[in-house]
Design an enzyme around this catalytic site. Structure first.
Site, PDB file in Angstrom:
ATOM      1  N   LYS A  39    -126.050 -70.382 -30.490  1.00 48.44           N
ATOM      2  CA  LYS A  39    -124.947 -70.805 -31.481  1.00 48.44           C
ATOM      3  C   LYS A  39    -123.999 -69.780 -31.216  1.00 48.44           C
ATOM      4  O   LYS A  39    -122.675 -70.430 -30.853  1.00 48.44           O
ATOM      5  CB  LYS A  39    -125.406 -70.571 -32.705  1.00 48.44           C
ATOM      6  CG  LYS A  39    -126.415 -71.889 -33.272  1.00 48.44           C
ATOM      7  CD  LYS A  39    -126.979 -71.517 -34.814  1.00 48.44           C
ATOM      8  CE  LYS A  39    -128.072 -72.656 -34.820  1.00 48.44           C
ATOM      9  NZ  LYS A  39    -128.735 -72.353 -36.330  1.00 48.44           N
ATOM     10  N   ASP A  98    -123.449 -75.378 -42.309  1.00 48.81           N
ATOM     11  CA  ASP A  98    -124.949 -76.084 -42.376  1.00 48.81           C
ATOM     12  C   ASP A  98    -124.830 -77.140 -43.405  1.00 48.81           C
ATOM     13  O   ASP A  98    -125.693 -78.120 -43.342  1.00 48.81           O
ATOM     14  CB  ASP A  98    -125.999 -75.155 -42.707  1.00 48.81           C
ATOM     15  CG  ASP A  98    -126.686 -74.491 -41.422  1.00 48.81           C
ATOM     16  OD1 ASP A  98    -126.849 -74.844 -40.487  1.00 48.81           O
ATOM     17  OD2 ASP A  98    -127.063 -73.201 -41.749  1.00 48.81           O
ATOM     18  N   GLN A 121    -129.510 -67.981 -40.983  1.00 45.60           N
ATOM     19  CA  GLN A 121    -130.556 -68.775 -40.003  1.00 45.60           C
ATOM     20  C   GLN A 121    -131.909 -68.843 -40.866  1.00 45.60           C
ATOM     21  O   GLN A 121    -132.418 -67.860 -41.430  1.00 45.60           O
ATOM     22  CB  GLN A 121    -130.693 -68.044 -38.748  1.00 45.60           C
ATOM     23  CG  GLN A 121    -131.693 -68.623 -37.731  1.00 45.60           C
ATOM     24  CD  GLN A 121    -131.242 -69.861 -37.284  1.00 45.60           C
ATOM     25  OE1 GLN A 121    -130.094 -70.214 -37.284  1.00 45.60           O
ATOM     26  NE2 GLN A 121    -132.337 -70.854 -37.158  1.00 45.60           N
TER      27      GLN A 121
HETATM   28  N1  GUN Z   1    -133.223 -73.420 -38.879  1.00 45.89           N
HETATM   29  C1  GUN Z   1    -133.774 -74.462 -38.395  1.00 45.89           C
HETATM   30  N2  GUN Z   1    -132.812 -75.273 -38.352  1.00 45.89           N
HETATM   31  C2  GUN Z   1    -131.624 -74.488 -39.044  1.00 45.89           C
HETATM   32  C3  GUN Z   1    -130.446 -75.108 -39.117  1.00 45.89           C
HETATM   33  O1  GUN Z   1    -129.824 -76.454 -38.891  1.00 45.89           O
HETATM   34  N3  GUN Z   1    -129.647 -73.991 -39.707  1.00 45.89           N
HETATM   35  C4  GUN Z   1    -130.145 -72.948 -40.172  1.00 45.89           C
HETATM   36  N4  GUN Z   1    -128.990 -71.970 -40.656  1.00 45.89           N
HETATM   37  N5  GUN Z   1    -131.309 -72.609 -40.007  1.00 45.89           N
HETATM   38  C5  GUN Z   1    -132.131 -73.400 -39.344  1.00 45.89           C
END
Ligand code: GUN
Length: 300
Positions: free
Chosen positions: A60, A127, A104
């Site tokens: 990311k 998100d 996360q």
């Molecule tokens: N863990 C797995 N998928 C995601 C996501 O789309 N966002 C976040 N913050 N954590 C994740």
């Protein structure tokens, strides 16, 4: 005659689609920064040492840099408390240089995940996990679309595979993928137009009876259950589009929720793992960070 390794389905190249969207985003970011002097910034918070999460967060950050955004990573130890994490969220909420905030997942067990996600300012909720953003999506007036579901719709859009009038089956009812994807596709329209909405959506889960009968009826089948190679050829309607959201580590291999080699003999189009939905999830996060930066400007 096709042999066992020959694929007949069209392969939907998520990596190439992600690259195309990132190229467009880079133009947007450059223009925005030139006009406002603001460089959109994503702040990621990673609690603990989960190896997969470390890779995802790193991807990311690298993607942010590729499109001209700033990224910041806050690494917290695995014994972090809910209160400490809430303190970080509050500081990032108040920081005018932070456009988007991402915690996360998964977080360690002692942390009350929903309290933390609810504490993120909805204007920075890239998100789209905050209940306010979930509610707006459910009412068909989203500010942010959740990254993986939006990535799925982008793959369909950029491959010219409309969902309007189609039967879509989503296997999996998670808050991150299954439920929000169903919520998007059932609407009258989407940011990509009405052709990429207006589906007849069925959500399947572990208590669905005769699952294969339901999946075999779908024009578009989305697998988001987190079970390696769960979807077999006999569960797929010939010619259907199959989107694989799963990323499972089996030994040293990454496999999806779809048994790719056999399903590709039946499907009309299919996403690979890796190189399918994954690159789009990261890309839509960047797109949401751009939206967040614009939103903050509106309100200041
Ligand atoms: N863990 C797995 N998928 C995601 C996501 O789309 N966002 C976040 N913050 N954590 C994740």
């Amino acid at each position: 005659m096709p042999n066992s390794t020959q694929t007949t389905a069209r392969i939907l190249d998520g990596k190439a689609i992600a690259k195309e969207i990132q190229k467009e985003l880079k133009v947007d970011v450059t223009k925005f920064t030139k006009e406002t002097g603001i460089v959109p910034k994503l702040a990621a918070v990673l609690v603990g040492e989960d190896p997969a999460s470390q890779v995802y967060v790193r991807n990311k950050q690298l993607a942010c840099e590729r499109v001209g955004m700033l990224s910041e990573l806050h690494r917290l130890p695995s014994d972090t408390t809910t209160e400490t994490l809430l303190g970080w969220v509050q500081r990032l909420n108040a920081d005018s240089a932070t456009s988007g905030i991402l915690v996360q997942l998964p977080v360690p067990k002692q942390i009350e995940e929903l309290r933390v996600l609810d504490a993120i300012d909805w204007r920075k909720d890239v998100d789209a996990f905050h209940p306010y953003n979930v509610g707006l999506l459910s009412q068909g007036r989203p500010r942010f679309l959740p990254c993986t579901p939006y990535g799925v719709v982008q793959i369909l859009y950029r491959s010219q595979l409309p969902t309007s009038g189609k039967k879509v089956c989503v296997i999996g009812r998670s808050d991150i993928v299954g439920k929000p994807l169903a919520s998007m596709l059932v609407q009258r329209t989407s940011p990509l137009g009405p052709e990429w909405a207006n589906a007849t959506v069925t959500i399947c889960h572990s208590r669905t009876p005769n699952l294969a009968d339901v999946t075999r009826d779908a024009d578009i089948l989305v697998a988001a259950i987190g079970q390696p190679e769960f979807v077999r050829a006999a569960m797929v309607k010939p010619g259907a589009t199959v989107i694989d959201v799963g990323i499972n580590r089996v030994g040293d291999r990454l496999v999806g929720d779809v048994a790719f080699a056999e399903v590709a003999q039946v499907a009309g189009a299919i996403t690979p793992v890796p190189g399918g939905v994954g690159p789009l999830t990261v890309t839509m996060l960047l797109s949401n960070t751009m939206i967040a930066a614009r939103l903050q400007l509106e309100q200041n």
